[in-house]
Design a protein around this motif. Structure first.
Motif, PDB file in Angstrom:
ATOM      1  N   VAL A   1       8.171 -35.328 -22.457  1.00 46.74           N
ATOM      2  CA  VAL A   1       8.364 -34.164 -21.584  1.00 46.74           C
ATOM      3  C   VAL A   1       8.824 -34.634 -20.205  1.00 46.74           C
ATOM      4  CG1 VAL A   1       7.237 -32.216 -20.462  1.00 46.74           C
ATOM      5  CG2 VAL A   1       6.694 -32.763 -22.844  1.00 46.74           C
ATOM      6  N   GLY A   2       8.211 -35.697 -19.706  1.00 49.73           N
ATOM      7  CA  GLY A   2       8.627 -36.253 -18.427  1.00 49.73           C
ATOM      8  C   GLY A   2      10.072 -36.728 -18.445  1.00 49.73           C
ATOM      9  N   CYS A   3      10.482 -37.342 -19.545  1.00 53.30           N
ATOM     10  CA  CYS A   3      11.873 -37.779 -19.677  1.00 53.30           C
ATOM     11  C   CYS A   3      12.828 -36.605 -19.548  1.00 53.30           C
ATOM     12  CB  CYS A   3      12.081 -38.474 -21.031  1.00 53.30           C
ATOM     13  SG  CYS A   3      11.350 -40.125 -21.157  1.00 53.30           S
ATOM     14  N   ILE A   4      12.510 -35.501 -20.208  1.00 52.58           N
ATOM     15  CA  ILE A   4      13.392 -34.341 -20.180  1.00 52.58           C
ATOM     16  C   ILE A   4      13.442 -33.718 -18.785  1.00 52.58           C
ATOM     17  CG2 ILE A   4      13.751 -32.035 -21.111  1.00 52.58           C
ATOM     18  CD1 ILE A   4      14.523 -34.276 -22.988  1.00 52.58           C
ATOM     19  N   PHE A   5      12.340 -33.765 -18.066  1.00 49.04           N
ATOM     20  CA  PHE A   5      12.356 -33.248 -16.695  1.00 49.04           C
ATOM     21  C   PHE A   5      13.393 -33.972 -15.840  1.00 49.04           C
ATOM     22  CE2 PHE A   5       7.650 -31.668 -16.680  1.00 49.04           C
ATOM     23  CZ  PHE A   5       8.039 -30.558 -17.409  1.00 49.04           C
ATOM     24  N   THR A   6      13.572 -35.273 -16.077  1.00 55.17           N
ATOM     25  CA  THR A   6      14.515 -36.045 -15.254  1.00 55.17           C
ATOM     26  C   THR A   6      15.964 -35.659 -15.523  1.00 55.17           C
ATOM     27  OG1 THR A   6      14.710 -37.872 -16.859  1.00 55.17           O
ATOM     28  CG2 THR A   6      12.925 -38.008 -15.224  1.00 55.17           C
ATOM     29  N   ALA A   7      16.221 -34.862 -16.542  1.00 59.57           N
ATOM     30  CA  ALA A   7      17.590 -34.417 -16.824  1.00 59.57           C
ATOM     31  C   ALA A   7      18.160 -33.591 -15.679  1.00 59.57           C
ATOM     32  CB  ALA A   7      17.618 -33.607 -18.122  1.00 59.57           C
ATOM     33  N   GLU A   8      17.290 -33.098 -14.796  1.00 58.94           N
ATOM     34  CA  GLU A   8      17.748 -32.287 -13.668  1.00 58.94           C
ATOM     35  C   GLU A   8      18.348 -33.110 -12.530  1.00 58.94           C
ATOM     36  OE1 GLU A   8      17.676 -28.726 -13.107  1.00 58.94           O
ATOM     37  OE2 GLU A   8      17.691 -28.992 -15.263  1.00 58.94           O
ATOM     38  N   LEU A   9      18.370 -34.420 -12.672  1.00 54.40           N
ATOM     39  CA  LEU A   9      18.828 -35.275 -11.579  1.00 54.40           C
ATOM     40  C   LEU A   9      20.250 -34.949 -11.127  1.00 54.40           C
ATOM     41  CD1 LEU A   9      18.345 -37.682  -9.700  1.00 54.40           C
ATOM     42  CD2 LEU A   9      19.148 -39.190 -11.540  1.00 54.40           C
ATOM     43  N   SER A  10      21.092 -34.522 -12.051  1.00 55.06           N
ATOM     44  CA  SER A  10      22.492 -34.272 -11.700  1.00 55.06           C
ATOM     45  C   SER A  10      22.706 -32.932 -10.984  1.00 55.06           C
ATOM     46  CB  SER A  10      23.367 -34.308 -12.957  1.00 55.06           C
ATOM     47  OG  SER A  10      22.904 -33.375 -13.910  1.00 55.06           O
ATOM     48  N   THR A  11      21.724 -32.056 -11.018  1.00 58.07           N
ATOM     49  CA  THR A  11      21.890 -30.705 -10.476  1.00 58.07           C
ATOM     50  C   THR A  11      22.251 -30.666  -8.989  1.00 58.07           C
ATOM     51  OG1 THR A  11      20.435 -29.733 -12.126  1.00 58.07           O
ATOM     52  CG2 THR A  11      20.730 -28.502 -10.097  1.00 58.07           C
ATOM     53  N   PRO A  12      21.588 -31.407  -8.096  1.00 54.28           N
ATOM     54  CA  PRO A  12      21.974 -31.334  -6.678  1.00 54.28           C
ATOM     55  C   PRO A  12      23.427 -31.724  -6.436  1.00 54.28           C
ATOM     56  CG  PRO A  12      19.815 -32.359  -6.904  1.00 54.28           C
ATOM     57  CD  PRO A  12      20.381 -32.242  -8.296  1.00 54.28           C
ATOM     58  N   PHE A  13      23.939 -32.674  -7.214  1.00 49.98           N
ATOM     59  CA  PHE A  13      25.325 -33.095  -7.033  1.00 49.98           C
ATOM     60  C   PHE A  13      26.297 -32.003  -7.475  1.00 49.98           C
ATOM     61  CE2 PHE A  13      22.857 -37.022  -7.796  1.00 49.98           C
ATOM     62  CZ  PHE A  13      23.046 -37.625  -6.560  1.00 49.98           C
ATOM     63  N   VAL A  14      25.942 -31.314  -8.566  1.00 52.64           N
ATOM     64  CA  VAL A  14      26.787 -30.210  -9.016  1.00 52.64           C
ATOM     65  C   VAL A  14      26.757 -29.077  -7.999  1.00 52.64           C
ATOM     66  CG1 VAL A  14      27.187 -28.540 -10.852  1.00 52.64           C
ATOM     67  CG2 VAL A  14      26.410 -30.825 -11.412  1.00 52.64           C
ATOM     68  N   SER A  15      25.582 -28.780  -7.474  1.00 51.80           N
ATOM     69  CA  SER A  15      25.466 -27.720  -6.473  1.00 51.80           C
ATOM     70  C   SER A  15      26.288 -28.057  -5.236  1.00 51.80           C
ATOM     71  CB  SER A  15      23.993 -27.522  -6.088  1.00 51.80           C
ATOM     72  OG  SER A  15      23.235 -27.070  -7.197  1.00 51.80           O
ATOM     73  N   LEU A  16      26.231 -29.318  -4.804  1.00 51.13           N
ATOM     74  CA  LEU A  16      27.023 -29.732  -3.647  1.00 51.13           C
ATOM     75  C   LEU A  16      28.514 -29.593  -3.942  1.00 51.13           C
ATOM     76  CD1 LEU A  16      27.417 -30.989  -0.863  1.00 51.13           C
ATOM     77  CD2 LEU A  16      27.170 -33.255  -1.929  1.00 51.13           C
ATOM     78  N   GLY A  17      28.920 -29.940  -5.160  1.00 49.96           N
ATOM     79  CA  GLY A  17      30.320 -29.802  -5.530  1.00 49.96           C
ATOM     80  C   GLY A  17      30.799 -28.373  -5.432  1.00 49.96           C
ATOM     81  N   ARG A  18      29.971 -27.428  -5.870  1.00 50.39           N
ATOM     82  CA  ARG A  18      30.353 -26.021  -5.797  1.00 50.39           C
ATOM     83  C   ARG A  18      30.407 -25.527  -4.355  1.00 50.39           C
ATOM     84  NH1 ARG A  18      33.204 -25.159 -10.141  1.00 50.39           N
ATOM     85  NH2 ARG A  18      32.097 -25.741 -12.032  1.00 50.39           N
ATOM     86  N   VAL A  19      29.515 -26.014  -3.513  1.00 46.46           N
ATOM     87  CA  VAL A  19      29.566 -25.642  -2.104  1.00 46.46           C
ATOM     88  C   VAL A  19      30.855 -26.152  -1.473  1.00 46.46           C
ATOM     89  CG1 VAL A  19      28.492 -26.012   0.155  1.00 46.46           C
ATOM     90  CG2 VAL A  19      27.061 -25.521  -1.836  1.00 46.46           C
ATOM     91  N   LEU A  20      31.233 -27.390  -1.799  1.00 43.36           N
ATOM     92  CA  LEU A  20      32.463 -27.958  -1.249  1.00 43.36           C
ATOM     93  C   LEU A  20      33.694 -27.183  -1.718  1.00 43.36           C
ATOM     94  CD1 LEU A  20      31.674 -31.776  -1.610  1.00 43.36           C
ATOM     95  CD2 LEU A  20      31.721 -30.415   0.494  1.00 43.36           C
ATOM     96  N   ILE A  21      33.643 -26.683  -2.965  1.00 43.06           N
ATOM     97  CA  ILE A  21      34.749 -25.869  -3.459  1.00 43.06           C
ATOM     98  C   ILE A  21      34.867 -24.591  -2.635  1.00 43.06           C
ATOM     99  CG2 ILE A  21      35.505 -24.421  -5.394  1.00 43.06           C
ATOM    100  CD1 ILE A  21      34.477 -26.570  -7.284  1.00 43.06           C
TER     101      ILE A  21
END
Length: 255
Positions: free
Chosen positions: A145-165
């Motif tokens: 379960v802890g491993c799957i929680f770490t799958a969210e690591l990429s989310t802040p970078f995607v959010s930043l990308g959309r803000v930059l767009i």
């Protein structure tokens, strides 16, 4: 190995919409300049990733060791998923162009049609994986379960990308570096994550990586296959978008 609980994922990254992994896919231009969904998504991602790392580091035995966050954080995830689903619907409502119109059945049908994969993803998490994580797995598998929680690591970078767009900064070095970080974290924490879990189980049981699938319940393999399949699809879309970005000629600045 227990069937694992996935973090939340987002819609088609090739579409001109909001964050890929968390938060509503509605860009600020549709929801106003003060749209907070990207911030909510990023905060949730940081909390999930941090919780996952704590759980992983606390569980020396991948099957039997326990950590309270493996259960308690799921209770935070449930209202977040509901919020995200409603935010997606609001985005569809704003896209109709007539903001004075009522929430009609037609809008709702369009919402379901355009977001089939994401809606299915959210429903599976809420009605299948949450019960598995909270009840059906019993006292086992907090490490996974802890491993799957770490799958969210990429989310802040995607959010930043959309803000930059939205700020029309696609031509900047920051946007390209952020894109590389998005691809890297997505690949590590959403694709390689599954072989890592199998490898960790094998190390605990004295099995090679290739032997693990034959020594765990069949339904675990099926569950993990269902979880990784959309991640591979979304990663392929990210790669196509990245290829277009780096193949495109530099944008000319006005003036």
């Amino acid at each position: 190995m227990t069937a694992t609980l996935t973090g939340r994922e987002a819609g088609d990254p090739s579409a001109p919409r909001g964050p890929l992994l968390s938060g509503s896919r509605c860009p600020p231009s549709h929801r106003g300049r003060n749209d907070p969904s990207w911030l909510v998504s990023s905060v949730q991602a940081v909390l999930a990733t941090g919780s996952g790392i704590i759980i992983i580091r606390s569980c020396s035995h991948v099957i039997t060791d326990r950590h309270w966050l493996a259960r308690e954080y799921v209770w935070f995830l449930i209202p977040y998923m509901i919020y995200d689903s409603y935010a997606m619907y609001l985005c569809e409502w704003y896209r109709t162009g007539d903001r004075s119109s009522k929430h009609t059945l037609t809008i709702f049908r369009n919402f379901l049609s355009k977001n089939r994969l994401m809606i299915t993803h959210h429903a599976v998490i809420l009605f299948v994986l949450v019960p598995v994580a909270q009840r059906l797995r019993g006292e086992l598998g907090d490490f996974f379960v802890g491993c799957i929680f770490t799958a969210e690591l990429s989310t802040p970078f995607v959010s930043l990308g959309r803000v930059l767009i939205q700020l029309k900064q696609q031509h900047t070095l920051l946007y390209k570096v952020n894109g590389i970080l998005t691809l890297t974290t997505f690949f590590l924490c959403r694709i390689l994550l599954f072989p890592f879990m199998y490898w960790s189980y094998g190390q605990q049981q004295g099995l090679s990586l290739l032997q693990v699938p034959f020594h765990i319940p069949f339904y675990c393999n099926v569950a993990n296959a269902f979880l990784i399949a959309p991640q591979i699809y979304w990663f392929s879309l990210l790669c196509k978008k990245a290829a277009r970005l780096f193949d495109a000629p530099p944008a000319k600045k006005d003036g």
